[in-house]
Design a protein around this motif. Sequence first.
Motif, PDB file in Angstrom:
ATOM      1  N   LEU A 115     108.189   8.954  10.402  1.00  0.00           N
ATOM      2  CA  LEU A 115     108.109   9.099  11.845  1.00  0.00           C
ATOM      3  C   LEU A 115     106.714   8.814  12.375  1.00  0.00           C
ATOM      4  CD1 LEU A 115     110.176  12.357  12.427  1.00  0.00           C
ATOM      5  CD2 LEU A 115     110.861  10.030  12.974  1.00  0.00           C
ATOM      6  N   ARG A 116     106.685   8.333  13.614  1.00  0.00           N
ATOM      7  CA  ARG A 116     105.443   8.226  14.361  1.00  0.00           C
ATOM      8  C   ARG A 116     105.597   9.055  15.635  1.00  0.00           C
ATOM      9  NH1 ARG A 116     103.720   1.883  13.669  1.00  0.00           N
ATOM     10  NH2 ARG A 116     104.690   1.593  11.644  1.00  0.00           N
ATOM     11  N   SER A 117     104.477   9.401  16.244  1.00  0.00           N
ATOM     12  CA  SER A 117     104.521  10.135  17.499  1.00  0.00           C
ATOM     13  C   SER A 117     104.334   9.153  18.635  1.00  0.00           C
ATOM     14  CB  SER A 117     103.420  11.203  17.532  1.00  0.00           C
ATOM     15  OG  SER A 117     103.463  11.909  18.745  1.00  0.00           O
ATOM     16  N   THR A 163      99.682   6.167  17.679  1.00  0.00           N
ATOM     17  CA  THR A 163     101.019   6.506  17.207  1.00  0.00           C
ATOM     18  C   THR A 163     101.105   6.491  15.680  1.00  0.00           C
ATOM     19  OG1 THR A 163     103.376   5.956  17.389  1.00  0.00           O
ATOM     20  CG2 THR A 163     101.846   4.114  17.333  1.00  0.00           C
ATOM     21  N   GLU A 164     100.218   5.708  15.025  1.00  0.00           N
ATOM     22  CA  GLU A 164     100.243   5.589  13.571  1.00  0.00           C
ATOM     23  C   GLU A 164      99.501   6.733  12.876  1.00  0.00           C
ATOM     24  OE1 GLU A 164     100.318   0.685  13.734  1.00  0.00           O
ATOM     25  OE2 GLU A 164      98.483   1.741  13.175  1.00  0.00           O
ATOM     26  N   ALA A 165      98.616   7.411  13.603  1.00  0.00           N
ATOM     27  CA  ALA A 165      97.872   8.509  12.989  1.00  0.00           C
ATOM     28  C   ALA A 165      98.832   9.598  12.515  1.00  0.00           C
ATOM     29  CB  ALA A 165      96.864   9.084  13.993  1.00  0.00           C
ATOM     30  N   PHE A 166      99.854   9.880  13.306  1.00  0.00           N
ATOM     31  CA  PHE A 166     100.858  10.864  12.906  1.00  0.00           C
ATOM     32  C   PHE A 166     101.559  10.403  11.634  1.00  0.00           C
ATOM     33  CE2 PHE A 166     104.951  12.926  12.830  1.00  0.00           C
ATOM     34  CZ  PHE A 166     104.736  14.187  13.386  1.00  0.00           C
ATOM     35  N   TYR A 167     101.902   9.133  11.575  1.00  0.00           N
ATOM     36  CA  TYR A 167     102.582   8.560  10.413  1.00  0.00           C
ATOM     37  C   TYR A 167     101.754   8.761   9.145  1.00  0.00           C
ATOM     38  CZ  TYR A 167     104.247   4.956   7.181  1.00  0.00           C
ATOM     39  OH  TYR A 167     104.686   4.291   6.070  1.00  0.00           O
ATOM     40  N   TRP A 168     100.458   8.394   9.203  1.00  0.00           N
ATOM     41  CA  TRP A 168      99.628   8.481   8.001  1.00  0.00           C
ATOM     42  C   TRP A 168      99.405   9.927   7.585  1.00  0.00           C
ATOM     43  CZ3 TRP A 168      99.895   4.583   5.212  1.00  0.00           C
ATOM     44  CH2 TRP A 168      99.810   3.286   5.705  1.00  0.00           C
ATOM     45  N   GLY A 169      99.350  10.838   8.525  1.00  0.00           N
ATOM     46  CA  GLY A 169      99.168  12.232   8.193  1.00  0.00           C
ATOM     47  C   GLY A 169     100.383  12.863   7.546  1.00  0.00           C
ATOM     48  N   ALA A 170     101.557  12.248   7.754  1.00  0.00           N
ATOM     49  CA  ALA A 170     102.811  12.806   7.230  1.00  0.00           C
ATOM     50  C   ALA A 170     103.158  12.307   5.833  1.00  0.00           C
ATOM     51  CB  ALA A 170     103.960  12.462   8.189  1.00  0.00           C
ATOM     52  N   GLN A 171     102.373  11.382   5.282  1.00  0.00           N
ATOM     53  CA  GLN A 171     102.707  10.774   3.994  1.00  0.00           C
ATOM     54  C   GLN A 171     102.565  11.748   2.829  1.00  0.00           C
ATOM     55  OE1 GLN A 171     104.015   7.434   3.909  1.00  0.00           O
ATOM     56  NE2 GLN A 171     104.068   8.182   6.028  1.00  0.00           N
ATOM     57  N   ASN A 172     103.209  11.373   1.719  1.00  0.00           N
ATOM     58  CA  ASN A 172     103.075  12.098   0.447  1.00  0.00           C
ATOM     59  C   ASN A 172     103.403  13.580   0.567  1.00  0.00           C
ATOM     60  OD1 ASN A 172     102.130   9.865  -1.299  1.00  0.00           O
ATOM     61  ND2 ASN A 172     100.347   9.880   0.057  1.00  0.00           N
ATOM     62  N   ALA A 189     100.789  16.015  12.527  1.00  0.00           N
ATOM     63  CA  ALA A 189     100.193  16.630  13.710  1.00  0.00           C
ATOM     64  C   ALA A 189      98.717  16.920  13.496  1.00  0.00           C
ATOM     65  CB  ALA A 189     100.944  17.917  14.056  1.00  0.00           C
ATOM     66  N   GLN A 190      98.368  17.433  12.314  1.00  0.00           N
ATOM     67  CA  GLN A 190      96.972  17.783  12.057  1.00  0.00           C
ATOM     68  C   GLN A 190      96.071  16.557  12.068  1.00  0.00           C
ATOM     69  OE1 GLN A 190      96.545  20.151   8.514  1.00  0.00           O
ATOM     70  NE2 GLN A 190      97.655  21.898   9.363  1.00  0.00           N
ATOM     71  N   LEU A 191      96.531  15.465  11.458  1.00  0.00           N
ATOM     72  CA  LEU A 191      95.700  14.259  11.451  1.00  0.00           C
ATOM     73  C   LEU A 191      95.576  13.684  12.855  1.00  0.00           C
ATOM     74  CD1 LEU A 191      94.014  12.148  10.054  1.00  0.00           C
ATOM     75  CD2 LEU A 191      96.101  10.898   9.468  1.00  0.00           C
ATOM     76  N   LEU A 192      96.654  13.682  13.618  1.00  0.00           N
ATOM     77  CA  LEU A 192      96.588  13.181  14.987  1.00  0.00           C
ATOM     78  C   LEU A 192      95.659  14.049  15.832  1.00  0.00           C
ATOM     79  CD1 LEU A 192      97.427  11.270  17.213  1.00  0.00           C
ATOM     80  CD2 LEU A 192      99.504  12.628  17.548  1.00  0.00           C
ATOM     81  N   ALA A 193      95.757  15.372  15.679  1.00  0.00           N
ATOM     82  CA  ALA A 193      94.899  16.278  16.441  1.00  0.00           C
ATOM     83  C   ALA A 193      93.430  16.038  16.117  1.00  0.00           C
ATOM     84  CB  ALA A 193      95.275  17.730  16.145  1.00  0.00           C
ATOM     85  N   LYS A 194      93.112  15.902  14.831  1.00  0.00           N
ATOM     86  CA  LYS A 194      91.736  15.650  14.429  1.00  0.00           C
ATOM     87  C   LYS A 194      91.252  14.303  14.944  1.00  0.00           C
ATOM     88  CE  LYS A 194      87.911  16.355  12.098  1.00  0.00           C
ATOM     89  NZ  LYS A 194      86.925  17.383  12.543  1.00  0.00           N
ATOM     90  N   THR A 195      92.108  13.305  14.886  1.00  0.00           N
ATOM     91  CA  THR A 195      91.761  11.973  15.374  1.00  0.00           C
ATOM     92  C   THR A 195      91.430  12.002  16.856  1.00  0.00           C
ATOM     93  OG1 THR A 195      93.164  10.923  13.691  1.00  0.00           O
ATOM     94  CG2 THR A 195      92.586   9.607  15.621  1.00  0.00           C
TER      95      THR A 195
END
Length: 395
Positions: free
Chosen positions: A116-118, A162-171, A179-185
């Motif tokens: 998913l992406r946000s 929109t991709e920051a959410f995707y990369w944070g959700a991997q693995n 959400a955490q990676l998008l928030a930090k970004t």
Amino acid sequence: MTITADQPPPSPEIDALPDPETPAPDEGKPRAKKQRSPLWARLSVAFGTVLLVASGGGLVGGKVLISQTTDSIALENLTGDAKKTEAEGGGATIEGPIDMLLMGVDARERWAADELRSDTIIILHIPASHDQAYLISIPRDTEVQAPEFGPSKYEGGTVKATEAFYWGAQNGAGWTGGAQLLAKTLKNMTGISFDGAGIINFGGFKKVIDQLGGVKMCVDQEVTSKHMKLVGGEPMWLADARKTGKPMKDVVHKVGCKEMEGWEALDYARQRYGLKNGDYDRQRHQQQLIKAMAKKAAGSGILSNPLKIGSIIQSAGEALVMDVGDIELTDFVLGLSGVAANDMVLLRTNNGTFSGNGNGREVLNEKSKEMFQAVKNDNLAQFVLDNPDVVASEK
């Protein structure tokens, strides 16, 4: 997997994927923790229900109702390193300005959580006066510098918001990691730290709108749905409609104001192709939907009906993942009792038009950067007075 800067995600754009058949299963949503948090109430304000605060403290049976309904809401730490510190005004108090990160996803059964992406990213700002609520949408294609993120084994890079959410959700990091990676970004980009956050599955929010009895939406430009068709007069997802083998008709959203059912309002708010300003128009329509829901909840007698409120909150909980806060619920309700549907101000970045950098991504103009600085400094009201063109049209 090693990720380098500017490397595009392997998964396709959400809008290009097949249309959903059924909502995502429970395993795509973090398990609810047995903690109690009033932050779900903030989200109900942000997403339009305003069930706790729009009546100025007039909610019937509030405490009992909340204890009966919060079990349906998944509570997670969605802000991570971007959480507002006590030095920044955060902590277990309702005093001071409130900044929330709101993320919308379109979860579908055949998509894993890490696919998913946000596509909806909104910053909700409530000033220290607690008499206004500002909604600012972040363009999905904004170029951002996503930092290294250990939980998903992401090495950092230049991506779209929109991709920051995707990369944070991997693995296995899932929605929480996204959400955490998008928030930090976004904190790195805007300087804004967050009191809390929320993820909404827009597909699941249809039930909330239907329980409100629909919402009034004003279509400002005709657009044909890319996601739904009519089969025998009934709306169906495109993929499902094709399976029937029956004649299909386009779902066309025509110019004018009307009461919309849940499926129609959400479908309209999802469209971006065929609109004059593309994603900017979609951002504005999503903001309008949030405010329309707020107005409907506040003005339809729902706030005086505990059973109806409980049913709506239950439905909202099924579509929400919330951040965890430490504020006492009673203090929260009383502290925000002045925020009502008509107090929501819709703001836009980049004058509401695509501002590209030549590689399909957007950059924020100087006025937009100043607007986010005004959010951080809690002087957004004065900024809006000085720059009235940042206010988005509500029609």
